[in-house]
Design an enzyme around this catalytic site. Structure first.
Site: not given
Ligand code: SF4
Length: 362
Positions: A36, A119, A137
């Site tokens: 990520e 996020y 995102d």
């Protein structure tokens, strides 16, 4: 809202169409977190080889936490946005020291670690631990603003809130991590910025942008700021077959990376004047500026630089590092052992060519 953003249709599509990616074949929180972080602002195809090399070199949070900063930065070299790397390393040291080497499964604890924003917290905690947290995102922004034909500027507070509300409502209790990944996947491979493939979209029936025939009108972007271009003069200072490189401070832009000495060319200066001033301020030397090796431009997120690299020698003084910096005299072959920013790396082939023509320079 749930009819337009229908989680069941989305998950059904995801089960059939998702790409096989290395981080989707593991439940390891460290690996999923790393993916990520690497995927922020970066394409999947670029990330895969970096991810695989990184995992091989540092297979666990503790292996990474124990590694020297320079080695970690070298592994990240070329991926850009180096603050991600520094923060991930700091976070792993906290995981080692405060959490027994285990990634915390409590969102509030996890989000207190360096570099973990809303996020990353939602993505990792939903995918690995099943927390019902919706991750937003750029891909999700695009999908949701199109589904609901949101007319406001996507970076504005009202639209951001509306996007978050839409996904907060739609994310299911079961499989929240797959829902988040499905939204991102849809944005990446179907609801693309240009020419979205609406025919193969599981959410096409309710999509307002498609019904209006205005898919590419969303998300609405604000006025783009003009990106400034900064001219920079750099020196290949040569002495006894070696070249001087300097390490940037441990904080700030491109922290801890190596580069050629030099700096911004100020208004009214020519390149040689700028180099003399910068090398005097940075290293305490007076240089003899020689031939131009070459010029390259490089774009960062908020500005561009135009780098001009010159051969040079020290005419007076001894090069000494400023506080918080380091210097090294190295051969051009040793460049590969240090982490350089991409802009400096673009100069390497030009330097190699110049050294072939001017072997006496080294
Ligand atoms: S129908 Fe088209 S515009 Fe709407 S979400 Fe799907 S791909 Fe995007």
């Amino acid at each position: 809202m749930t009819d337009i953003l229908n989680a069941s249709l989305l998950l059904e599509w995801y089960d059939t169409h998702r790409r096989l990616l290395p981080w989707r074949e593991t439940g390891d929180p460290y690996r999923i977190w790393l993916s990520e972080v690497m995927l922020q602002q970066t394409q999947v195809a670029t990330v895969i080889p970096y991810y695989e090399r990184f995992i091989k070199a540092f297979p666990t949070p503790t292996a990474l936490a124990d590694a020297p900063d320079d080695r970690v930065l070298k592994m990240w070299e070329g991926l850009g946005y180096y603050n991600r790397c520094h923060n991930f390393l700091k976070a792993m040291r906290r995981v080692r020291d405060e959490h027994g080497g285990q990634v915390p499964d409590i969102p509030s604890l996890f989000s207190s670690l360096p570099g973990v924003g809303p996020y990353t917290c939602a993505a990792v905690q939903s995918i690995v631990f099943g927390h019902r947290l919706a991750a937003v995102d750029g891909n999700v922004n695009r999908v949701v603003t199109r589904l609901f034909a949101m007319e406001g500027v996507v970076t504005g507070a009202a639209v951001r809130r509306a996007i978050q509300d839409a996904v907060d409502i739609a994310i299911p209790e079961e499989r929240p991590g797959d829902f988040n990944q499905a939204m991102m996947e849809l944005g990446a491979i179907v609801c693309t910025p240009r020419r979205p493939d609406c025919l193969h979209c599981p959410l096409r029936i309710g999509c307002q942008a498609r019904i209006l025939g205005r898919q590419e009108s969303f998300p609405v972007q604000g006025m783009k700021k003009k990106v400034p271009l900064y001219p920079v003069a750099l020196a290949v200072l040569v002495d006894d077959g070696k070249i001087l490189v300097q390490k940037r401070p441990a904080t700030g832009h491109l922290a801890g990376m190596w580069e050629f000495p030099g700096g911004r060319i100020l208004t009214g200066e020519d390149h040689a004047m700028a180099l003399k001033r910068c090398l005097s301020e940075e290293l305490g030397v007076v240089p003899e500026v020689g031939l131009l090796v070459g010029c390259v431009t490089h774009a960062y997120s908020h500005f561009k630089v135009e780098l001009s690299l010159y051969l040079a020698t020290v005419r007076e003084g001894t090069a000494l590092p400023k506080k918080g910096q380091a210097l090294a005299w190295i051969t051009s072959e040793a460049f590969e052992t240090l982490a350089f920013p991409a802009a400096n790396r673009k100069l390497f082939p030009l330097l190699a060519d110049a050294l072939k023509v001017l072997p006496s320079a080294i």
